[in-house]
Design a protein around this motif. Structure first.
Motif, PDB file in Angstrom:
ATOM      1  N   MET A  62       0.845  -1.199   0.000  1.00 27.43           N
ATOM      2  CA  MET A  62       0.000   0.000   0.000  1.00 27.43           C
ATOM      3  C   MET A  62       0.877   1.244   0.000  1.00 27.43           C
ATOM      4  O   MET A  62       1.717   1.422   0.870  1.00 27.43           O
ATOM      5  CB  MET A  62      -0.869  -0.018   1.264  1.00 27.43           C
ATOM      6  N   LEU A  63       0.640   2.113  -0.983  1.00 27.83           N
ATOM      7  CA  LEU A  63       1.346   3.402  -1.018  1.00 27.83           C
ATOM      8  C   LEU A  63       0.743   4.316   0.050  1.00 27.83           C
ATOM      9  O   LEU A  63      -0.478   4.538   0.065  1.00 27.83           O
ATOM     10  CB  LEU A  63       1.184   4.035  -2.407  1.00 27.83           C
ATOM     11  N   ALA A 105       2.959  11.273 -12.333  1.00 29.30           N
ATOM     12  CA  ALA A 105       2.100  10.204 -12.855  1.00 29.30           C
ATOM     13  C   ALA A 105       1.898   9.078 -11.835  1.00 29.30           C
ATOM     14  O   ALA A 105       1.402   8.017 -12.166  1.00 29.30           O
ATOM     15  CB  ALA A 105       2.735   9.631 -14.131  1.00 29.30           C
ATOM     16  N   ALA A 106       2.307   9.327 -10.592  1.00 28.95           N
ATOM     17  CA  ALA A 106       2.215   8.271  -9.577  1.00 28.95           C
ATOM     18  C   ALA A 106       0.781   8.112  -9.078  1.00 28.95           C
ATOM     19  O   ALA A 106       0.005   9.070  -9.086  1.00 28.95           O
ATOM     20  CB  ALA A 106       3.137   8.609  -8.411  1.00 28.95           C
ATOM     21  N   PRO A 107       0.423   6.934  -8.648  1.00 30.23           N
ATOM     22  CA  PRO A 107      -0.917   6.743  -8.087  1.00 30.23           C
ATOM     23  C   PRO A 107      -1.077   7.507  -6.772  1.00 30.23           C
ATOM     24  O   PRO A 107      -0.097   7.911  -6.144  1.00 30.23           O
ATOM     25  CB  PRO A 107      -1.015   5.233  -7.873  1.00 30.23           C
ATOM     26  N   GLU A 108      -2.318   7.701  -6.377  1.00 24.59           N
ATOM     27  CA  GLU A 108      -2.623   8.394  -5.128  1.00 24.59           C
ATOM     28  C   GLU A 108      -2.263   7.509  -3.935  1.00 24.59           C
ATOM     29  O   GLU A 108      -2.410   6.283  -4.005  1.00 24.59           O
ATOM     30  CB  GLU A 108      -4.121   8.697  -5.053  1.00 24.59           C
ATOM     31  N   SER A 111      -3.382   3.666  -2.732  1.00 22.49           N
ATOM     32  CA  SER A 111      -3.420   2.682  -3.826  1.00 22.49           C
ATOM     33  C   SER A 111      -2.458   1.543  -3.535  1.00 22.49           C
ATOM     34  O   SER A 111      -1.452   1.723  -2.858  1.00 22.49           O
ATOM     35  CB  SER A 111      -2.991   3.331  -5.151  1.00 22.49           C
ATOM     36  N   ARG A 112      -2.781   0.380  -4.113  1.00 25.80           N
ATOM     37  CA  ARG A 112      -1.831  -0.720  -4.053  1.00 25.80           C
ATOM     38  C   ARG A 112      -0.840  -0.534  -5.202  1.00 25.80           C
ATOM     39  O   ARG A 112      -1.211  -0.220  -6.321  1.00 25.80           O
ATOM     40  CB  ARG A 112      -2.558  -2.058  -4.182  1.00 25.80           C
ATOM     41  N   VAL A 113       0.444  -0.695  -4.883  1.00 28.67           N
ATOM     42  CA  VAL A 113       1.487  -0.462  -5.892  1.00 28.67           C
ATOM     43  C   VAL A 113       2.457  -1.641  -5.914  1.00 28.67           C
ATOM     44  O   VAL A 113       2.575  -2.388  -4.942  1.00 28.67           O
ATOM     45  CB  VAL A 113       2.273   0.842  -5.609  1.00 28.67           C
ATOM     46  N   SER A 114       3.153  -1.760  -7.024  1.00 30.16           N
ATOM     47  CA  SER A 114       4.217  -2.749  -7.145  1.00 30.16           C
ATOM     48  C   SER A 114       5.562  -2.045  -7.066  1.00 30.16           C
ATOM     49  O   SER A 114       5.709  -0.907  -7.512  1.00 30.16           O
ATOM     50  CB  SER A 114       4.108  -3.484  -8.492  1.00 30.16           C
TER      51      SER A 114
END
Lengths: 133, 392
Positions: A62-63, A105-108, A111-114
């Motif tokens: 999780m970010l 361009a990064a997710p909020e 968010s789940r991130v890799s």
């Protein structure tokens, strides 16, 4: 003074870096409770003299936050600005920091991130980074 | 029971000029602070038998150099590391040395010079390699991924704080604007130019969400505090409460415990827990008993966390609670009344401690807080003091 971006790699942290060289994320775990922890320690922070086992985990989570550098503190980072530093929870209560090449361009957060290990020219070691397509 | 039974006191304070002048010597600053503190306490330097230094080499002067240079002959010496954090802890060590009979008059000295060594994180700064310290830098740095400077941890902590509690980050302006107004009333403040909300908003982004005006400016200078047994001096300020730095997995230097930064839990200290901390129990005081406050403010979000951690408001409330002048002169809780690190000078909080002594003596001039009898120094990491006006 030379600007070498070199983390400490020694007996304590080598399992992390050996795995990273192969693109895998390995974390120390308390052998007794099974809990992952960070940063590395010779004994479990959860048990007196508790044994430690390194185990591979999925490089994702999780970010929670991104801090965006608008000013470079080193010459070698100058061309990267703006870049981000992400806080990512990769296991319950275990948070790692990762480089973010393109923070716009990064997710909020939330968010789940890799995550992946990048091999940029400016670093002598693999760099844990947010995977951005 | 009061800290050391209330039997130790600050009997003198002194400071150098605060400036940013690469050609100056840190020993000149140290000497000016020492001389003015000794004169303030009515002492000769031969009477100093203890010396505790906060910031040593490479940006300060180590205890041995200080003693050698100024002809002191202390028989009890101590020194903390080269960063901030340990302001109260240095004074605590001095008071304990006096109480234990290891010394009778201890000079506590914070002298440092930063204008000639670049910013932390930069290659020409002597602290460069700390960002690669084993298991993370002293402010959470990880230089090899580009997290090269202390401000990034402060920025991330503030982002987490705003997200968790639903605050607009622009509310943070109240901190630097308030402290700048205080600095305008302070003759020796480095940053005295008026700052408007528009100035703040327009200041250069450094690491989002923090801007240039959220950062304390590089500073050169020194402050000296003399600690003795109480009763020596009519203008003394008694040390009635004290508390040292916390550390551990639940702590992060630029976030309150339990915020969820780095390896922290999500459990914040309750108001009841905050108000029953050692510093309050020792002084038999509560937050509402504090007349004037000094808070560590190397970055502008940090005072918020100290206000919550020391029970002035609940966890998650401070950014709203400070609005409308509450922490300004004339407000309920005048804080950093000489401008703090953000505007007076970045001296690791020693400017604030000196100001608290001046306030308790009633010598703060146009900044004077009426009837100031009890003052507090607090930092997000736990380092804290409660000071009270002497009997004289």
């Amino acid at each position: 003074m030379s600007e070498r971006l070199t983390p400490v790699v020694n007996d304590l942290s080598r399992p992390f870096w050996d795995a990273a060289a192969e693109g895998r994320l390995s974390l120390p775990h308390c052998a007794e409770t099974g809990r992952a922890f960070w940063p590395p320690a010779p004994t479990s922070p959860f048990r007196a003299a508790g044994a430690v086992e390194w185990r591979e985990i999925e490089a994702a989570g999780m970010l929670l936050s991104i801090a965006v550098y608008r000013r470079a503190f080193q010459t070698v980072l100058k061309d990267l600005v703006p870049y981000g530093i992400a806080l990512v929870e990769v296991a319950p209560g275990v948070r790692l920091l990762g480089h973010v090449e393109n923070p716009d361009a990064a997710p909020e957060p939330g968010s789940r991130v890799s995550l992946c290990f990048a091999h940029p020219q400016w670093s002598e070691s693999p760099v844990l980074a947010l995977e951005q397509s | 029971m009061a800290f050391l039974e209330g039997k130790t006191a600050i009997t003198g304070v002194g400071a150098s000029r605060f400036e940013r002048r690469p050609g100056a010597s840190v020993l000149e600053f140290a000497g000016d602070a020492l001389d003015t503190a000794l004169a303030d306490a009515g002492l000769e330097k031969e009477q100093i038998d203890g010396l505790v230094v906060q910031v040593g080499s490479p940006r300060g002067a180590d205890y041995d150099t200080v003693a050698l240079t100024f002809g002191l002959s202390p028989s009890y010496c101590g020194q903390t590391w080269a960063h901030g954090r340990f302001a109260a802890s240095v004074i605590i060590q001095a008071a304990m040395a006096v109480s234990a009979g290891l010394a009778t008059r201890v000079a506590c000295l914070m002298a440092m010079k930063n204008s000639d060594i670049g910013r932390m994180g930069e290659a020409d700064n002597p602290f460069y390699y700390e960002q690669f310290r084993e298991n993370g830098g002293p402010h959470g740095e990880e230089g090899h991924i580009g997290m090269s400077s202390p401000i990034a941890g402060a920025a991330m902590g503030f982002d987490l704080y705003c997200r968790r509690y639903g605050f607009d980050r622009e509310l943070l302006a109240e901190i630097p604007l308030t402290f700048r107004r205080h600095a305008q009333l302070t003759d020796d403040a480095v940053m005295r130019a008026p700052m408007t909300a528009d100035d703040y908003r327009a200041s250069r982004p450094i690491v989002d969400p923090l801007r240039l005006f959220d950062c304390s400016p590089v500073g050169d200078g020194a402050v000296c505090v003399i600690v003795e047994t109480a009763g020596a001096n009519a203008r003394e300020v008694r040390i009635t409460g004290a508390q040292g730095m916390r550390a551990g997995r639940n702590e992060f230097i630029f976030a309150p415990a339990g915020l969820g930064m780095a390896q922290q839990s999500h459990r914040r200290r309750t108001r009841a827990e905050a108000c029953s901390q050692r510093v309050y129990e020792m002084a038999a005081a509560r937050p509402e008993d504090i007349d004037v406050l000094g808070l560590y403010d190397s970055f502008s979000p940090l005072p918020l966390y100290a206000l919550e951690d020391f029970g002035f408001c609940d966890a998650g409330e401070a950014l709203g609670w400070i609005q409308g002048g509450r922490i300004g002169l004339g407000g309920d809780l005048p804080t950093n009344t000489s401008g703090g690190q953000l505007s007076q000078a970045q001296l690791n909080g020693w400017g604030q401690i000196r100001e608290l002594v001046v306030q308790l003596r009633g010598e703060a001039g146009q900044r004077q807080v009426a009837r100031a009898a009890r003052a507090m120094w607090a930092s997000v990491g736990g380092d804290a003091l409660i000071l009270e006006r002497g009997a004289g």
